[in-house]
Design a protein around this motif. Structure first.
Motif, PDB file in Angstrom:
ATOM      1  N   GLN A   1     -13.409  -9.389   6.485  1.00 20.99           N
ATOM      2  CA  GLN A   1     -12.072  -9.577   5.919  1.00 20.99           C
ATOM      3  C   GLN A   1     -11.634  -8.324   5.163  1.00 20.99           C
ATOM      4  OE1 GLN A   1     -12.299 -13.054   3.466  1.00 20.99           O
ATOM      5  NE2 GLN A   1     -12.297 -14.474   5.188  1.00 20.99           N
ATOM      6  N   THR A   2     -12.537  -7.745   4.414  1.00 21.10           N
ATOM      7  CA  THR A   2     -12.235  -6.520   3.679  1.00 21.10           C
ATOM      8  C   THR A   2     -11.906  -5.393   4.642  1.00 21.10           C
ATOM      9  OG1 THR A   2     -13.741  -7.209   1.934  1.00 21.10           O
ATOM     10  CG2 THR A   2     -13.129  -4.889   1.970  1.00 21.10           C
ATOM     11  N   ASP A   3     -12.685  -5.265   5.694  1.00 17.70           N
ATOM     12  CA  ASP A   3     -12.434  -4.214   6.682  1.00 17.70           C
ATOM     13  C   ASP A   3     -11.075  -4.399   7.357  1.00 17.70           C
ATOM     14  OD1 ASP A   3     -14.894  -3.150   6.049  1.00 17.70           O
ATOM     15  OD2 ASP A   3     -15.920  -4.067   7.769  1.00 17.70           O
ATOM     16  N   ARG A   4     -10.710  -5.659   7.667  1.00 20.59           N
ATOM     17  CA  ARG A   4      -9.403  -5.920   8.284  1.00 20.59           C
ATOM     18  C   ARG A   4      -8.264  -5.555   7.334  1.00 20.59           C
ATOM     19  NH1 ARG A   4     -11.928 -10.774  10.426  1.00 20.59           N
ATOM     20  NH2 ARG A   4     -11.079 -11.897   8.654  1.00 20.59           N
ATOM     21  N   LEU A   5      -8.409  -5.872   6.039  1.00 22.91           N
ATOM     22  CA  LEU A   5      -7.368  -5.526   5.072  1.00 22.91           C
ATOM     23  C   LEU A   5      -7.225  -4.012   4.931  1.00 22.91           C
ATOM     24  CD1 LEU A   5      -7.938  -8.128   2.221  1.00 22.91           C
ATOM     25  CD2 LEU A   5      -5.911  -7.884   3.642  1.00 22.91           C
ATOM     26  N   GLU A   6      -8.346  -3.304   4.869  1.00 30.37           N
ATOM     27  CA  GLU A   6      -8.283  -1.848   4.777  1.00 30.37           C
ATOM     28  C   GLU A   6      -7.626  -1.252   6.014  1.00 30.37           C
ATOM     29  OE1 GLU A   6     -12.259  -0.546   4.025  1.00 30.37           O
ATOM     30  OE2 GLU A   6     -12.208  -1.186   1.933  1.00 30.37           O
ATOM     31  N   ALA A   7      -7.922  -1.785   7.178  1.00 25.19           N
ATOM     32  CA  ALA A   7      -7.302  -1.294   8.412  1.00 25.19           C
ATOM     33  C   ALA A   7      -5.805  -1.575   8.411  1.00 25.19           C
ATOM     34  CB  ALA A   7      -7.970  -1.930   9.627  1.00 25.19           C
TER      35      ALA A   7
ATOM     36  N   SER B   1      -2.897   1.275   8.575  1.00 26.75           N
ATOM     37  CA  SER B   1      -1.863   1.315   9.610  1.00 26.75           C
ATOM     38  C   SER B   1      -0.472   1.295   8.986  1.00 26.75           C
ATOM     39  CB  SER B   1      -2.041   0.162  10.593  1.00 26.75           C
ATOM     40  OG  SER B   1      -1.810  -1.071   9.944  1.00 26.75           O
ATOM     41  N   THR B   2      -0.308   0.597   7.857  1.00 24.25           N
ATOM     42  CA  THR B   2       0.976   0.580   7.150  1.00 24.25           C
ATOM     43  C   THR B   2       1.292   1.970   6.617  1.00 24.25           C
ATOM     44  OG1 THR B   2       0.611  -1.703   6.480  1.00 24.25           O
ATOM     45  CG2 THR B   2       2.267  -0.476   5.266  1.00 24.25           C
TER      46      THR B   2
ATOM     47  N   ALA C   1       2.322   4.168   9.518  1.00 24.34           N
ATOM     48  CA  ALA C   1       3.641   3.802  10.046  1.00 24.34           C
ATOM     49  C   ALA C   1       4.756   4.331   9.151  1.00 24.34           C
ATOM     50  CB  ALA C   1       3.754   2.291  10.187  1.00 24.34           C
ATOM     51  N   THR C   2       4.553   4.301   7.839  1.00 26.33           N
ATOM     52  CA  THR C   2       5.585   4.776   6.919  1.00 26.33           C
ATOM     53  C   THR C   2       5.521   6.277   6.715  1.00 26.33           C
ATOM     54  OG1 THR C   2       4.188   4.401   4.984  1.00 26.33           O
ATOM     55  CG2 THR C   2       5.652   2.598   5.665  1.00 26.33           C
ATOM     56  N   GLY C   3       4.357   6.872   7.021  1.00 25.30           N
ATOM     57  CA  GLY C   3       4.206   8.312   6.866  1.00 25.30           C
ATOM     58  C   GLY C   3       4.014   8.739   5.427  1.00 25.30           C
ATOM     59  N   ASN C   4       3.786   7.765   4.551  1.00 30.30           N
ATOM     60  CA  ASN C   4       3.618   8.065   3.136  1.00 30.30           C
ATOM     61  C   ASN C   4       2.347   7.401   2.651  1.00 30.30           C
ATOM     62  OD1 ASN C   4       3.824   8.632   0.460  1.00 30.30           O
ATOM     63  ND2 ASN C   4       5.776   7.574   0.144  1.00 30.30           N
TER      64      ASN C   4
ATOM     65  N   SER D   1       1.175   7.408  -0.321  1.00 30.41           N
ATOM     66  CA  SER D   1       1.224   6.924  -1.696  1.00 30.41           C
ATOM     67  C   SER D   1       2.072   5.673  -1.848  1.00 30.41           C
ATOM     68  CB  SER D   1       1.782   8.028  -2.614  1.00 30.41           C
ATOM     69  OG  SER D   1       3.111   8.328  -2.238  1.00 30.41           O
ATOM     70  N   THR D   2       2.592   5.138  -0.745  1.00 33.59           N
ATOM     71  CA  THR D   2       3.400   3.927  -0.786  1.00 33.59           C
ATOM     72  C   THR D   2       2.533   2.735  -1.063  1.00 33.59           C
ATOM     73  OG1 THR D   2       4.888   4.873   0.836  1.00 33.59           O
ATOM     74  CG2 THR D   2       5.029   2.500   0.489  1.00 33.59           C
ATOM     75  N   SER D   3       2.931   1.939  -2.030  1.00 30.07           N
ATOM     76  CA  SER D   3       2.203   0.711  -2.297  1.00 30.07           C
ATOM     77  C   SER D   3       3.049  -0.467  -1.897  1.00 30.07           C
ATOM     78  CB  SER D   3       1.795   0.610  -3.772  1.00 30.07           C
ATOM     79  OG  SER D   3       2.954   0.566  -4.573  1.00 30.07           O
ATOM     80  N   VAL D   4       2.424  -1.439  -1.290  1.00 32.91           N
ATOM     81  CA  VAL D   4       3.117  -2.631  -0.826  1.00 32.91           C
ATOM     82  C   VAL D   4       2.963  -3.714  -1.875  1.00 32.91           C
ATOM     83  CG1 VAL D   4       3.248  -4.347   0.993  1.00 32.91           C
ATOM     84  CG2 VAL D   4       2.619  -1.996   1.540  1.00 32.91           C
ATOM     85  N   VAL D   5       4.092  -4.179  -2.431  1.00 32.61           N
ATOM     86  CA  VAL D   5       4.086  -5.223  -3.431  1.00 32.61           C
ATOM     87  C   VAL D   5       4.839  -6.405  -2.879  1.00 32.61           C
ATOM     88  CG1 VAL D   5       4.758  -5.852  -5.774  1.00 32.61           C
ATOM     89  CG2 VAL D   5       4.050  -3.506  -5.263  1.00 32.61           C
ATOM     90  N   PRO D   6       4.184  -7.593  -2.811  1.00 33.82           N
ATOM     91  CA  PRO D   6       4.876  -8.760  -2.286  1.00 33.82           C
ATOM     92  C   PRO D   6       6.083  -9.139  -3.136  1.00 33.82           C
ATOM     93  CG  PRO D   6       2.514  -9.165  -2.526  1.00 33.82           C
ATOM     94  CD  PRO D   6       2.815  -7.871  -3.153  1.00 33.82           C
TER      95      PRO D   6
END
Length: 173
Positions: free
Chosen positions: A145-151, A155-156, A159-162, A164-169
């Motif tokens: 599960q940890t490996d899938r989240l890191e992957a 990939s995110t 895809a964004t090319g950045n 340092s982008t953090s994804v916040v729900p």
């Protein structure tokens, strides 16, 4: 390949292993010294603090240093071992301050031991520990599960090319 070798998880786990082993190996002899002459230790360190049952508390201090050291060295019940060491060294710091004030020569080693114990308590033992083997045995899906989240995060980022982008729900600040 270079990113895999220099990645945080491996180096962090290797660093935790080194911290655990060195702290345990360097601290364990203090417990054995206490056991060698428990009455002397009680007279010199426990009785000046006016604590009850000085011989019993001396044995507890010795066994917590010995047992806690073995636990953090092996990585078995690591946080419990670090907690035992933290408790004993906290009392030792109190004793040093009460009897000698803020003497850096007495407090520096105690500070290193308590810092190592707090770090191990906060972070855990890392992957190179018996605790991790037990966790993998009884819950083998945790690592995948940890490996899938890191992957997914990698990939995110691609895809964004950045990077340092953090994804916040939504709804989380």
């Amino acid at each position: 390949m270079l990113r895999t070798v220099l990645s945080k998880p491996f180096l962090a786990d290797a660093g935790l292993l080194i911290l655990r082993v060195f702290t345990g190996v360097l601290l364990i002899h203090h417990g054995y010294e206490k056991l060698a002459n428990i009455e002397n230790f009680a007279d010199a360190f426990v009785r000046p603090l006016h604590l009850p049952f000085p011989i019993t508390l001396s044995y507890i201090a010795a066994f917590s240093e010995i047992g806690g050291s073995w636990l953090i060295i092996t990585g078995l019940l690591t946080r419990f071992g670090a907690l035992a060491i933290f408790g004993t060294i906290s009392v030792a710091i109190y004793h040093a301050i009460v009897t000698s004030g803020f003497n850096i020569y007495l407090l520096e080693l105690l500070g290193l031991y308590v810092g190592a114990a707090v770090a191990i308590l906060a972070v855990g033992p890392g992957r190179f520990a018996i605790d991790e083997l037990i966790l993998r045995r009884f819950d083998p899906d945790v690592r995948s599960q940890t490996d899938r989240l890191e992957a997914a995060f990698a990939s995110t980022e691609r895809a964004t090319g950045n990077s340092s982008t953090s994804v916040v729900p939504d709804g989380v600040s």
